[in-house]
Design a protein around this motif. Structure first.
Motif, PDB file in Angstrom:
ATOM      1  N   VAL A 180       0.842  -1.204   0.000  1.00  0.00           N
ATOM      2  CA  VAL A 180       0.000   0.000   0.000  1.00  0.00           C
ATOM      3  C   VAL A 180       0.874   1.250   0.000  1.00  0.00           C
ATOM      4  O   VAL A 180       0.619   2.206  -0.744  1.00  0.00           O
ATOM      5  CB  VAL A 180      -0.952  -0.003   1.214  1.00  0.00           C
ATOM      6  N   THR A 181       1.919   1.254   0.809  1.00  0.00           N
ATOM      7  CA  THR A 181       2.801   2.415   0.904  1.00  0.00           C
ATOM      8  C   THR A 181       3.488   2.708  -0.423  1.00  0.00           C
ATOM      9  O   THR A 181       3.557   3.862  -0.861  1.00  0.00           O
ATOM     10  CB  THR A 181       3.857   2.190   2.014  1.00  0.00           C
ATOM     11  N   VAL A 183       0.840   4.126  -2.904  1.00  0.00           N
ATOM     12  CA  VAL A 183       0.500   5.519  -2.589  1.00  0.00           C
ATOM     13  C   VAL A 183       1.684   6.432  -2.920  1.00  0.00           C
ATOM     14  O   VAL A 183       1.506   7.526  -3.477  1.00  0.00           O
ATOM     15  CB  VAL A 183       0.090   5.661  -1.107  1.00  0.00           C
ATOM     16  N   ASP A 235       2.465  11.556   3.421  1.00  0.00           N
ATOM     17  CA  ASP A 235       1.527  10.620   2.789  1.00  0.00           C
ATOM     18  C   ASP A 235       2.013   9.184   2.939  1.00  0.00           C
ATOM     19  O   ASP A 235       1.237   8.278   3.257  1.00  0.00           O
ATOM     20  CB  ASP A 235       1.352  10.943   1.303  1.00  0.00           C
ATOM     21  N   ALA A 251       0.199   6.218   4.958  1.00  0.00           N
ATOM     22  CA  ALA A 251      -0.172   5.001   4.227  1.00  0.00           C
ATOM     23  C   ALA A 251       0.427   3.772   4.893  1.00  0.00           C
ATOM     24  O   ALA A 251      -0.249   2.753   5.065  1.00  0.00           O
ATOM     25  CB  ALA A 251       0.273   5.090   2.767  1.00  0.00           C
ATOM     26  N   GLY A 253      -1.845   1.252   6.792  1.00  0.00           N
ATOM     27  CA  GLY A 253      -1.850  -0.115   6.265  1.00  0.00           C
ATOM     28  C   GLY A 253      -1.524  -1.121   7.344  1.00  0.00           C
ATOM     29  O   GLY A 253      -2.143  -2.189   7.441  1.00  0.00           O
TER      30      GLY A 253
END
Length: 184
Positions: A132-133, A136, A169, A173, A177
């Motif tokens: 996810v990181t 993003v 951000d 994230a 997550g």
């Protein structure tokens, strides 16, 4: 004494009324827009504090940090509203430290909540948050950061500020997550 269900009903009605009122604000009314937006944001922070007092959650620090983030963003949005009202669009601006502080407070809230939920550290549980990181981070780089860095009008701290927003951000994230996908 008001019941739990009654509080939720009143909160729902207040949220619907706020959404309708906000939608009815003329787009050229910067002052009214700023007051309404910041007012709802501050009310949400107050609601979090009241909720912590009434319901005594397992990790109250997470909720206090979220409330503090909302108050920080309220200050930032009021400052930004003043800029917009004056016809300015500076980057970086005096609102940015408060936006970035809010990011840090949300990150702290997520960290506190994740630690309260986790019984142990499992390295395998970090794979999904890492995916996810990275996703993003890539999207933020392509659509926000790279254009800001390449913009000849963005100089000095503006470029650094753009990178700070990307790092925030990514932090959110990753921690979010971990909170979502982490071991229970």
């Amino acid at each position: 004494e008001t019941s739990f269900e009654d509080r939720w009903r009143w909160a729902f009605v207040a949220a619907v009324v706020a959404c309708i009122a906000y939608a009815l604000i003329p787009r050229d009314s910067v002052a009214l827009d700023t007051i309404m937006y910041a007012g709802v944001e501050a009310a949400a922070g107050v609601a979090l504090l009241i909720g912590v007092r009434l319901y005594r959650p397992n990790a109250p620090g997470a909720w206090w940090a979220l409330a503090a983030a909302l108050f920080s963003w309220t200050i930032a949005d009021v400052i930004w509203g003043v800029y917009v009202g004056a016809g300015e669009d500076p980057f970086p601006s005096w609102a940015d430290p408060f936006y970035l502080l809010g990011y840090g407070l949300v990150g702290a809230a997520f960290t506190i909540a994740a630690r309260a939920r986790a019984t142990r550290i499992d390295l395998r549980s970090l794979i999904d948050p890492a995916i996810v990181t990275v996703a993003v981070g890539f999207a933020a780089w392509v659509f926000q950061i790279h254009p800001a860095i390449e913009d000849p009008e963005t100089v000095g701290f503006g470029k650094f500020g753009a990178l700070l927003y990307l790092l925030c951000d990514l932090l959110l994230a990753g921690i979010g997550g971990r909170l979502i996908f982490g071991a229970r």
